[in-house]
Design a protein around this motif. Structure first.
Motif, mmCIF file in Angstrom:
data_model
loop_
_atom_site.group_PDB
_atom_site.id
_atom_site.type_symbol
_atom_site.label_atom_id
_atom_site.label_comp_id
_atom_site.label_asym_id
_atom_site.label_seq_id
_atom_site.Cartn_x
_atom_site.Cartn_y
_atom_site.Cartn_z
ATOM 1 N N SER A 20 -5.428 11.706 1.236
ATOM 2 C CA SER A 20 -6.512 11.910 2.218
ATOM 3 C C SER A 20 -7.749 11.101 1.828
ATOM 4 O O SER A 20 -8.447 10.570 2.705
ATOM 5 N N GLU A 36 -10.463 18.675 0.492
ATOM 6 C CA GLU A 36 -9.562 19.823 0.624
ATOM 7 C C GLU A 36 -8.116 19.382 0.771
ATOM 8 O O GLU A 36 -7.836 18.354 1.379
ATOM 9 N N THR A 38 -4.584 18.968 2.165
ATOM 10 C CA THR A 38 -4.178 18.851 3.566
ATOM 11 C C THR A 38 -3.168 19.936 3.932
ATOM 12 O O THR A 38 -2.266 20.244 3.160
ATOM 13 N N ASP A 61 -1.481 11.268 7.629
ATOM 14 C CA ASP A 61 -1.791 11.663 6.256
ATOM 15 C C ASP A 61 -1.078 12.997 6.007
ATOM 16 O O ASP A 61 -1.522 14.034 6.484
ATOM 17 N N THR A 62 0.034 12.945 5.295
ATOM 18 C CA THR A 62 0.852 14.153 5.131
ATOM 19 C C THR A 62 0.322 15.032 3.997
ATOM 20 O O THR A 62 -0.463 14.585 3.165
#
Ligand code: GTP
Ligand code: MG
Length: 170
Positions: A20, A36, A38, A61-62
């Motif tokens: 992220s 934070e 994800t 964005d996994t």
């Protein structure tokens, strides 16, 4: 002539490796110390201009947490490009990156252009993964490799730009 190329890009990698953060740096040129974790996945869009071509990345964005693993195929299937991220200060994250590469090779699209990012390259004192080790692995698996830092921005734009170039050439 101005050409536009849309490309789905997915980031995969262990929890906390900085997926992220890399996206936030690329899309907004920002970094936060307390990013934070994800949940599920997050979507972003950003363009890169290479000569007369605008590459529009649709970025998934996994989430690296293991409980989201089963969702990953939805994001990497049909992806034109993938960035597998590890943290240079954690050998376990490099092992996890290799597992992602294996999964992409086995289950993904054979045409997906893959990059390996050794992130947190600013934390040299805590290094556990040698650059030569990662380079060798990347060469053996036909991955494009860079060490990056979302914190300092080192190589972040570069890795996305290189993927865009390779997508245009593909
Ligand atoms: P999940 O979403 O849980 O899979 O994690 P992630 O891969 O998205 O990691 P995230 O971007 O949330 O970053 C995790 C932590 O590492 C955050 O506290 C970031 O500030 C920090 N971090 C990310 N990239 C870097 C970097 O290049 N250098 C340093 N020093 N810290 C970083
Ligand atoms: Mg994340």
């Amino acid at each position: 002539v101005n050409k536009i190329k849309n490309a789905k890009l997915v980031l995969l990698g262990d929890v906390g490796t900085g997926k992220s953060s890399l996206v936030l740096r690329f899309v907004k040129d920002q970094f936060v110390e307390f990013q934070e974790s994800t949940i599920g996945a997050a979507f972003f869009s950003q363009t890169v201009v290479i000569d007369d071509t605008t590459v529009k990345f649709d970025i998934w964005d996994t989430a690296g947490q293991e409980r989201y693993h089963s969702l990953a195929p939805m994001y990497y299937r049909g992806a034109a490009a993938a960035i597998v991220v590890y943290d240079i200060t954690l050998q376990a994250s490099f092992a996890r990156a290799k597992k992602w590469v294996q999964e992409l090779q086995a289950q993904g699209n054979a045409n997906t252009i893959m990059a390996l990012a050794g992130n947190k390259a600013d934390l040299l004192d805590a290094r556990q993964v040698e650059i030569e080790e990662a380079k060798k692995y990347a060469e053996e698996n036909a991955l494009f490799f860079m060490e990056t830092s979302a914190k300092t921005a080192a190589n972040v734009k570069d890795i996305f730009t290189e993927l865009a170039k390779r997508l245009i050439e593909a």
